[in-house]
Design a protein around this motif. Structure first.
Motif, PDB file in Angstrom:
ATOM      1  N   ALA A   5       0.734  -1.588  -0.142  1.00 23.17           N
ATOM      2  CA  ALA A   5      -0.480   0.382   0.196  1.00 23.17           C
ATOM      3  C   ALA A   5       1.001   1.109  -0.784  1.00 23.17           C
ATOM      4  O   ALA A   5       2.481   1.440  -0.158  1.00 23.17           O
ATOM      5  N   GLY A   6       0.228   2.623   0.146  1.00 22.86           N
ATOM      6  CA  GLY A   6       0.813   3.881  -0.244  1.00 22.86           C
ATOM      7  C   GLY A   6       0.428   4.167   1.101  1.00 22.86           C
ATOM      8  O   GLY A   6       0.726   3.734   2.222  1.00 22.86           O
ATOM      9  N   GLU A   7       1.945   5.099   1.174  1.00 27.54           N
ATOM     10  CA  GLU A   7       2.389   5.575   2.737  1.00 27.54           C
ATOM     11  C   GLU A   7       1.767   6.061   3.928  1.00 27.54           C
ATOM     12  O   GLU A   7       1.490   5.921   4.733  1.00 27.54           O
ATOM     13  N   ALA A   8       0.327   6.497   3.173  1.00 29.72           N
ATOM     14  CA  ALA A   8      -0.769   7.103   3.059  1.00 29.72           C
ATOM     15  C   ALA A   8      -2.355   6.099   3.946  1.00 29.72           C
ATOM     16  O   ALA A   8      -2.784   6.725   4.534  1.00 29.72           O
ATOM     17  N   ALA A   9      -2.154   5.067   3.171  1.00 30.09           N
ATOM     18  CA  ALA A   9      -2.723   4.415   3.506  1.00 30.09           C
ATOM     19  C   ALA A   9      -3.910   3.871   4.830  1.00 30.09           C
ATOM     20  O   ALA A   9      -2.527   3.897   5.898  1.00 30.09           O
ATOM     21  N   THR A  10      -5.147   3.631   5.040  1.00 30.20           N
ATOM     22  CA  THR A  10      -4.867   3.173   6.808  1.00 30.20           C
ATOM     23  C   THR A  10      -5.615   1.919   6.642  1.00 30.20           C
ATOM     24  O   THR A  10      -5.983   1.205   5.245  1.00 30.20           O
ATOM     25  N   SER A  11      -6.500   1.719   7.992  1.00 29.94           N
ATOM     26  CA  SER A  11      -7.155  -0.015   8.689  1.00 29.94           C
ATOM     27  C   SER A  11      -7.796   1.132   9.280  1.00 29.94           C
ATOM     28  O   SER A  11      -7.734   1.251  10.362  1.00 29.94           O
ATOM     29  N   PRO A  12      -8.632  -0.429   9.389  1.00 30.16           N
ATOM     30  CA  PRO A  12      -8.985  -0.259  11.370  1.00 30.16           C
ATOM     31  C   PRO A  12      -7.830  -0.671  12.051  1.00 30.16           C
ATOM     32  O   PRO A  12      -7.507  -1.751  11.688  1.00 30.16           O
ATOM     33  N   ARG A  13      -8.470  -0.800  13.335  1.00 33.59           N
ATOM     34  CA  ARG A  13      -7.117  -0.663  14.439  1.00 33.59           C
ATOM     35  C   ARG A  13      -7.364  -2.997  14.174  1.00 33.59           C
ATOM     36  O   ARG A  13      -8.080  -3.805  13.760  1.00 33.59           O
ATOM     37  N   TRP A  14      -5.759  -3.450  14.149  1.00 34.42           N
ATOM     38  CA  TRP A  14      -5.132  -4.485  14.432  1.00 34.42           C
ATOM     39  C   TRP A  14      -5.404  -5.222  16.210  1.00 34.42           C
ATOM     40  O   TRP A  14      -4.779  -4.685  16.806  1.00 34.42           O
ATOM     41  N   PRO A  15      -6.292  -5.749  16.278  1.00 34.21           N
ATOM     42  CA  PRO A  15      -6.631  -6.152  17.570  1.00 34.21           C
ATOM     43  C   PRO A  15      -5.740  -6.822  18.392  1.00 34.21           C
ATOM     44  O   PRO A  15      -5.410  -6.192  19.470  1.00 34.21           O
ATOM     45  N   GLY A  16      -4.878  -7.804  17.976  1.00 32.95           N
ATOM     46  CA  GLY A  16      -3.617  -8.329  18.568  1.00 32.95           C
ATOM     47  C   GLY A  16      -2.347  -7.590  18.959  1.00 32.95           C
ATOM     48  O   GLY A  16      -2.097  -7.516  19.761  1.00 32.95           O
ATOM     49  N   ILE A  17      -2.574  -6.722  17.933  1.00 29.11           N
ATOM     50  CA  ILE A  17      -1.038  -5.976  17.944  1.00 29.11           C
ATOM     51  C   ILE A  17      -1.690  -4.702  18.997  1.00 29.11           C
ATOM     52  O   ILE A  17      -0.589  -4.909  19.751  1.00 29.11           O
ATOM     53  N   HIS A  18      -2.724  -4.853  18.876  1.00 25.67           N
ATOM     54  CA  HIS A  18      -3.022  -3.111  19.554  1.00 25.67           C
ATOM     55  C   HIS A  18      -3.202  -4.052  21.044  1.00 25.67           C
ATOM     56  O   HIS A  18      -1.960  -2.950  22.148  1.00 25.67           O
ATOM     57  N   ALA A  19      -3.456  -5.057  21.667  1.00 26.10           N
ATOM     58  CA  ALA A  19      -3.485  -5.609  22.819  1.00 26.10           C
ATOM     59  C   ALA A  19      -2.230  -5.910  23.416  1.00 26.10           C
ATOM     60  O   ALA A  19      -1.514  -4.816  24.220  1.00 26.10           O
ATOM     61  N   PHE A  20      -0.586  -6.004  22.157  1.00 24.72           N
ATOM     62  CA  PHE A  20       0.296  -6.485  22.640  1.00 24.72           C
ATOM     63  C   PHE A  20       0.551  -4.822  23.240  1.00 24.72           C
ATOM     64  O   PHE A  20       1.913  -5.188  23.481  1.00 24.72           O
ATOM     65  N   ILE A  21       0.491  -4.231  22.485  1.00 24.70           N
ATOM     66  CA  ILE A  21       1.043  -2.533  22.498  1.00 24.70           C
ATOM     67  C   ILE A  21       0.904  -1.616  23.790  1.00 24.70           C
ATOM     68  O   ILE A  21       1.574  -1.799  24.248  1.00 24.70           O
ATOM     69  N   GLU A  22      -0.066  -2.409  24.052  1.00 28.64           N
ATOM     70  CA  GLU A  22      -1.023  -2.470  25.528  1.00 28.64           C
ATOM     71  C   GLU A  22      -0.157  -2.863  26.852  1.00 28.64           C
ATOM     72  O   GLU A  22       0.264  -2.098  27.830  1.00 28.64           O
ATOM     73  N   ALA A  23      -0.082  -3.925  26.671  1.00 33.84           N
ATOM     74  CA  ALA A  23       0.532  -5.104  27.404  1.00 33.84           C
ATOM     75  C   ALA A  23       2.076  -4.359  27.546  1.00 33.84           C
ATOM     76  O   ALA A  23       3.095  -4.112  28.882  1.00 33.84           O
ATOM     77  N   GLU A  24       2.982  -4.559  26.830  1.00 34.01           N
ATOM     78  CA  GLU A  24       3.961  -3.859  26.327  1.00 34.01           C
ATOM     79  C   GLU A  24       4.815  -2.110  27.068  1.00 34.01           C
ATOM     80  O   GLU A  24       5.619  -2.544  28.190  1.00 34.01           O
ATOM     81  N   LEU A  25       3.307  -1.483  26.835  1.00 27.71           N
ATOM     82  CA  LEU A  25       3.749  -0.293  27.548  1.00 27.71           C
ATOM     83  C   LEU A  25       3.788  -0.290  29.111  1.00 27.71           C
ATOM     84  O   LEU A  25       4.224   0.696  29.558  1.00 27.71           O
ATOM     85  N   ALA A  26       2.189  -0.964  29.938  1.00 28.14           N
ATOM     86  CA  ALA A  26       2.035  -0.928  30.530  1.00 28.14           C
ATOM     87  C   ALA A  26       3.126  -1.805  30.979  1.00 28.14           C
ATOM     88  O   ALA A  26       3.514  -1.164  32.524  1.00 28.14           O
ATOM     89  N   ALA A  27       4.208  -2.700  30.689  1.00 26.10           N
ATOM     90  CA  ALA A  27       5.688  -3.178  31.242  1.00 26.10           C
ATOM     91  C   ALA A  27       6.637  -2.032  31.749  1.00 26.10           C
ATOM     92  O   ALA A  27       7.342  -1.766  32.775  1.00 26.10           O
ATOM     93  N   HIS A  28       6.221  -0.991  30.435  1.00 27.91           N
ATOM     94  CA  HIS A  28       7.983  -0.753  30.428  1.00 27.91           C
ATOM     95  C   HIS A  28       7.453   0.547  31.228  1.00 27.91           C
ATOM     96  O   HIS A  28       8.593   0.977  31.864  1.00 27.91           O
ATOM     97  N   ALA A  29       6.684   1.121  31.724  1.00 25.97           N
ATOM     98  CA  ALA A  29       5.975   1.821  33.092  1.00 25.97           C
ATOM     99  C   ALA A  29       5.987   1.390  34.618  1.00 25.97           C
ATOM    100  O   ALA A  29       6.457   2.255  35.075  1.00 25.97           O
ATOM    101  N   ALA A  30       6.197  -0.089  33.878  1.00 28.38           N
ATOM    102  CA  ALA A  30       6.259  -0.715  35.806  1.00 28.38           C
ATOM    103  C   ALA A  30       7.931  -0.731  36.154  1.00 28.38           C
ATOM    104  O   ALA A  30       8.117  -1.026  37.224  1.00 28.38           O
ATOM    105  N   GLU A  31       7.961  -1.425  35.285  1.00 30.11           N
ATOM    106  CA  GLU A  31       9.833  -1.557  35.512  1.00 30.11           C
ATOM    107  C   GLU A  31      10.922  -0.448  34.450  1.00 30.11           C
ATOM    108  O   GLU A  31      10.876  -1.395  33.327  1.00 30.11           O
ATOM    109  N   PRO A  32      11.450   0.155  34.935  1.00 28.45           N
ATOM    110  CA  PRO A  32      12.353   0.844  33.745  1.00 28.45           C
ATOM    111  C   PRO A  32      13.815   0.025  33.487  1.00 28.45           C
ATOM    112  O   PRO A  32      13.641  -0.976  35.040  1.00 28.45           O
ATOM    113  N   VAL A  33      14.507   0.437  33.373  1.00 24.82           N
ATOM    114  CA  VAL A  33      15.885  -0.849  32.905  1.00 24.82           C
ATOM    115  C   VAL A  33      16.971  -0.003  33.994  1.00 24.82           C
ATOM    116  O   VAL A  33      16.830   0.707  34.226  1.00 24.82           O
TER     117      VAL A  33
END
Length: 281
Positions: free
Chosen positions: A226-254
């Motif tokens: 697709a082109g650079e500007a192409a869009t789609s609805p949310r990808w549920p599995g990826i979205h859930a992974f991102i939210e969980a990973e962001l929560a882990a980063h917030a809780a556990e700094p390196v």
């Protein structure tokens, strides 16, 4: 996967398409820069989506380079411009940093510079300088600074680009890539790889994350068509992974690891500038 996609054993799609005519144009642009600015280009690579391995058909060519000025440039008390930027022309975006600036950014573990050094698409690579340059980048790398950069980037991109019901394909990858780079830094030593496929393969588990990997591959397949500007609805599995990973980063700094001294950077700068100057004599 297509013929352009590399390393058939990889779990993730990856392609780094460089048109031969564009490569020739890039090489000529580097020669023109050397002649016009009286510099020597030590290194030049592809940055952005072509380097990460998920370029769209209309992606730009983001060429980044490191150069050495003539010796008198370094021997003045008046600071001089240490960046060369060409006007963007069509698909081509070219700019670079003087070696002293690049080494200063290396000292700060600048992730942009570290990604350049690990790009899979290299146009110029000085055999005498660049192996040592890369080794220095590993030696002085701060895991704490790198982790903070990538974790902050992922959080910012998620907040700004993934809140709507309809999102651009590439914005998911602009969150996934820094998230996985932050995970890399948390779980193993050294600078994360630039190639998204390698980064994902070495931070995700082929069995435990099989469904996520399948969804990321589907996203990559569409994004690379697709082109650079192409869009789609949310990808549920990826979205859930991102939210969980962001929560882990917030809780556990390196936890910061010890860093090497920076004296080697000064020695490398001096030796490289004198070597290049001697070769011009």
């Amino acid at each position: 996967m297509t013929a352009q996609e590399e390393k058939s054993g990889e779990l993730l799609r990856s392609a780094h398409p460089i048109d031969p005519a564009m490569r020739a144009q890039i090489m000529q642009a580097l020669r023109d820069i050397e002649a016009r600015h009286d510099v020597t280009v030590l290194f030049a690579c592809e940055s952005g989506s072509r380097g990460w391995g998920f370029a769209s058909p209309d992606s730009d060519y983001d060429v980044r380079f490191i150069y050495v000025n003539r010796l008198p440039w370094y021997l003045t008390v008046t600071p001089r411009r240490d960046v060369i930027e060409l006007p963007i022309s069509g698909e081509l975006d070219v700019n670079g940093w003087d070696l002293r600036k690049a080494l200063g950014l290396m000292r700060e573990s600048n992730p942009t510079l570290l990604e350049w050094l690990r790009s899979p698409v290299v146009y110029r690579d000085d055999a005498a300088a660049m192996p040592r340059f890369r080794a220095l980048s590993e030696a002085v790398f701060s895991n704490a600074r790198g982790w903070h950069h990538y974790a902050s980037m992922a959080k910012k991109n998620f907040r700004e680009h993934l809140q709507a019901d309809e999102v651009r394909y590439k914005k998911y990858l602009y969150v996934l890539r820094p998230l996985l780079a932050a995970r890399w830094i948390r779980t193993q030593a050294g600078v994360p790889p630039m190639r998204f496929a390698e980064l994902a393969q070495r931070t995700l588990d082929a069995v435990h994350d099989a469904a996520l990997i399948e969804e990321i591959n589907a996203l990559l397949a569409v994004k690379m068509r697709a082109g650079e500007a192409a869009t789609s609805p949310r990808w549920p599995g990826i979205h859930a992974f991102i939210e969980a990973e962001l929560a882990a980063h917030a809780a556990e700094p390196v936890t910061p690891l010890p860093q090497a001294e920076n004296a080697g950077l000064d020695a490398f700068l001096c030796e490289t500038v004198l070597r290049i100057e001697g070769g011009r004599a």
